[in-house]
Design an enzyme around this catalytic site. Sequence first.
Site, short mmCIF file in Angstrom:
data_model
loop_
_atom_site.label_atom_id
_atom_site.label_comp_id
_atom_site.label_asym_id
_atom_site.label_seq_id
_atom_site.Cartn_x
_atom_site.Cartn_y
_atom_site.Cartn_z
N SER A 123 87.91 59.83 136.55
CA SER A 123 88.28 60.33 137.90
C SER A 123 89.29 61.68 137.74
O SER A 123 90.15 61.48 136.92
CB SER A 123 89.03 58.99 138.57
OG SER A 123 89.62 59.70 139.63
N GLU A 125 91.46 61.81 139.66
CA GLU A 125 92.96 61.67 139.45
C GLU A 125 93.77 61.60 138.40
O GLU A 125 94.91 61.51 138.31
CB GLU A 125 92.95 60.01 140.28
CG GLU A 125 92.74 59.87 141.81
CD GLU A 125 93.88 60.51 142.55
OE1 GLU A 125 94.79 60.10 142.47
OE2 GLU A 125 93.34 61.56 143.32
N TYR A 147 96.85 53.81 139.93
CA TYR A 147 95.35 53.98 139.89
C TYR A 147 95.00 55.22 138.86
O TYR A 147 94.35 54.95 137.87
CB TYR A 147 94.66 54.45 141.12
CG TYR A 147 93.33 54.74 141.17
CD1 TYR A 147 92.22 53.83 141.04
CD2 TYR A 147 92.79 56.30 140.95
CE1 TYR A 147 90.83 54.14 140.92
CE2 TYR A 147 91.55 56.50 140.90
CZ TYR A 147 90.64 55.56 140.84
OH TYR A 147 89.22 56.13 140.93
P1 NAP Z 1 83.96 51.56 145.69
O1 NAP Z 1 82.97 51.86 146.77
O2 NAP Z 1 85.51 51.22 146.06
O3 NAP Z 1 83.41 50.39 144.80
C1 NAP Z 1 84.03 49.70 143.90
C2 NAP Z 1 83.07 48.66 143.36
O4 NAP Z 1 83.78 47.76 142.38
C3 NAP Z 1 82.80 47.39 144.57
O5 NAP Z 1 81.48 47.04 144.26
C4 NAP Z 1 83.49 46.30 144.15
O6 NAP Z 1 83.10 45.18 144.66
C5 NAP Z 1 83.59 46.28 142.65
N1 NAP Z 1 84.80 45.69 142.00
C6 NAP Z 1 86.21 45.71 142.15
N2 NAP Z 1 86.88 44.76 141.48
C7 NAP Z 1 85.98 44.19 140.96
C8 NAP Z 1 86.40 43.17 139.92
N3 NAP Z 1 87.32 42.47 139.38
N4 NAP Z 1 84.95 42.80 139.22
C9 NAP Z 1 83.72 43.11 139.57
N5 NAP Z 1 83.54 44.25 140.55
C10 NAP Z 1 84.62 44.60 140.99
O7 NAP Z 1 84.19 52.60 144.56
P2 NAP Z 1 83.16 54.11 144.37
O8 NAP Z 1 83.57 55.10 145.28
O9 NAP Z 1 81.62 53.58 144.63
O10 NAP Z 1 83.40 54.37 143.02
C11 NAP Z 1 82.92 53.95 141.91
C12 NAP Z 1 83.64 54.09 140.72
O11 NAP Z 1 83.97 55.51 140.35
C13 NAP Z 1 85.12 53.68 140.78
O12 NAP Z 1 85.30 53.24 139.38
C14 NAP Z 1 85.91 54.51 141.16
O13 NAP Z 1 87.20 54.23 140.42
C15 NAP Z 1 85.34 55.79 140.40
N6 NAP Z 1 85.51 57.02 141.03
C16 NAP Z 1 85.07 57.29 142.39
C17 NAP Z 1 85.40 58.50 142.73
C18 NAP Z 1 84.86 58.82 144.24
O14 NAP Z 1 85.19 59.76 144.88
N7 NAP Z 1 84.29 57.90 145.01
C19 NAP Z 1 85.75 59.56 142.16
C20 NAP Z 1 86.03 59.46 140.44
C21 NAP Z 1 85.79 58.22 140.15
P3 NAP Z 1 83.46 44.51 146.01
O15 NAP Z 1 82.32 44.93 146.82
O16 NAP Z 1 83.17 43.00 145.67
O17 NAP Z 1 84.81 44.79 146.65
O1 F7E Z 2 92.52 60.52 149.87
C1 F7E Z 2 95.14 62.33 152.15
C2 F7E Z 2 95.74 61.48 150.91
O2 F7E Z 2 92.27 57.91 149.76
C3 F7E Z 2 92.52 61.85 149.76
C4 F7E Z 2 89.00 57.69 145.50
O3 F7E Z 2 87.48 57.64 145.39
O4 F7E Z 2 89.18 59.93 145.02
C5 F7E Z 2 89.65 59.01 145.69
O5 F7E Z 2 90.90 59.26 145.58
C6 F7E Z 2 93.65 62.68 150.15
C7 F7E Z 2 94.93 62.10 149.59
O6 F7E Z 2 91.06 59.56 148.17
C8 F7E Z 2 95.22 60.11 154.80
O7 F7E Z 2 97.05 61.71 150.71
C9 F7E Z 2 96.09 62.04 154.36
O8 F7E Z 2 95.91 63.39 149.33
O9 F7E Z 2 90.41 59.69 150.54
P1 F7E Z 2 91.59 59.32 149.74
P2 F7E Z 2 92.00 59.98 146.87
O10 F7E Z 2 93.12 59.40 146.81
O11 F7E Z 2 91.55 61.47 146.52
C10 F7E Z 2 89.36 60.00 143.57
C11 F7E Z 2 88.71 61.11 142.72
C12 F7E Z 2 89.22 58.65 143.11
O12 F7E Z 2 88.82 58.42 141.77
C13 F7E Z 2 89.58 57.41 143.98
O13 F7E Z 2 88.88 56.09 143.39
O14 F7E Z 2 93.73 62.67 151.44
N1 F7E Z 2 95.30 61.62 153.17
N2 F7E Z 2 95.91 61.26 155.40
C14 F7E Z 2 94.80 60.32 153.51
N3 F7E Z 2 94.10 59.56 152.61
C15 F7E Z 2 94.02 58.27 153.43
N4 F7E Z 2 93.09 57.39 152.69
N5 F7E Z 2 94.29 57.92 154.47
C16 F7E Z 2 95.01 58.76 155.41
O15 F7E Z 2 95.31 58.45 156.54
#
Ligand code: NAP
Ligand code: F7E
Length: 327
Positions: A123, A125, A147
């Site tokens: 990520s 992050e 995280y």
């Molecule tokens: P998500 O919607 O939160 O999905 C997470 C998945 O992980 C869900 O299917 C969840 O199952 C499963 N899970 C959580 N804990 C588990 C455990 N202990 N054992 C087995 N399964 C488990 O995440 P996403 O946005 O699709 O992201 C996919 C991956 O990419 C994650 O690793 C995330 O950290 C990473 N990532 C995401 C982003 C982004 O912007 N979306 C960017 C960079 C990296 P349940 O449905 O049962 O909760």
């Molecule tokens: O926040 C700001 C918050 O929770 C984005 C995950 O998929 O992307 C995701 O992480 C921004 C932050 O995503 C609210 O402070 C303001 O600056 O949508 P977010 P994230 O933290 O960037 C990365 C790449 C991952 O890997 C993660 O799994 O938005 N923000 N106000 C807020 N965020 C939330 N959630 N809620 C608010 O009310």
Amino acid sequence: MKKALITGVTGQDGSYLAELLLKKGYKVFALRRRTSTPNYENVEHIKEKLEWIDGDLTDLASLISAVKISNPDEVYNLAAQSFVATSWPQPIATGQITAMGVTNMLEAVRLSKPDARFYQASSSEMFGKVVETPQKETTPFYPRSPYGVAKVYGHWITVNYRESFNMFACSGILFNHESPRRGLEFVTRKVTDAAARIKLGLQNELRLGNLDARRDWGFAGDYVKAMWLMLQQDTPDDYVISTGETHTVQELVEIAFERVGLDWKDYVVIDEKFVRPAEVDLLLGDCTKAKKQLGWDLEVSFRDLVHMMVDEDLKKYEKFNIQKSFQ
Ligand code: NAP
Ligand code: F7E
């Protein structure tokens, strides 16, 4: 017929990746963990086409079983505790799933199917308090949340298994990617869902934290194609996937409310509850390497993405008149 094992299929990315692999003719095995109520919203339309295996990222025995049952050519490790804000109140669970869970999955593959190709969901992050802009594969990490710290561990253990055991292990450093299937607690979906609800008279206000944070937001459907491409190369490597554009949370809000014909200033309330203990202020990715080596590119722009999400949320509420929200 190629076989793939995906963890995290019920999540946003897992559902798009499963669709993509089914379309490509893969047999897709899906790891699911036990939940008290079924959680198939994102995969209802393909549920019967997937081979479900019960398991949990914190339970190595279940992962070894999953690899033995599926005997996969490719493993996509997408499961994680993925919500940054939750990683402060739950740092240990986040570490056990998002960090150690990666080692568990790598060990399961190493012990049971060492020649399987492995994708780790790393990520942006990890860049956290960024030391250079734009961020690329060589940019040093400076995570700002439990995280982010857990993801740095997951990234390096993946690199280490590649270098120690000669495994085909890749780490995709993906910047934020969103879709109508995004969880309601993430800011994009929280905003598009609220814009739709406010438009339809189901909600009066939207409470948010830091409007100045900048993110490089792309469409999840585009990003899962990059995951697959990484595992089709001759050699394993790590790649940044991003749009190369950065926008503030406020810009996101403006576009979403404009889509429903409302002025966001009349509805948005700043609430300290949503301000994080340590913020990632700016993310902007440079994905030149992925474009050149993978031939990857994106199709959906930021504005189109926000419009797509608002439109889907409007459709959902107009159709079912569901009155729920994540506040
Ligand atoms: P998500 O919607 O939160 O999905 C997470 C998945 O992980 C869900 O299917 C969840 O199952 C499963 N899970 C959580 N804990 C588990 C455990 N202990 N054992 C087995 N399964 C488990 O995440 P996403 O946005 O699709 O992201 C996919 C991956 O990419 C994650 O690793 C995330 O950290 C990473 N990532 C995401 C982003 C982004 O912007 N979306 C960017 C960079 C990296 P349940 O449905 O049962 O909760
Ligand atoms: O926040 C700001 C918050 O929770 C984005 C995950 O998929 O992307 C995701 O992480 C921004 C932050 O995503 C609210 O402070 C303001 O600056 O949508 P977010 P994230 O933290 O960037 C990365 C790449 C991952 O890997 C993660 O799994 O938005 N923000 N106000 C807020 N965020 C939330 N959630 N809620 C608010 O009310």
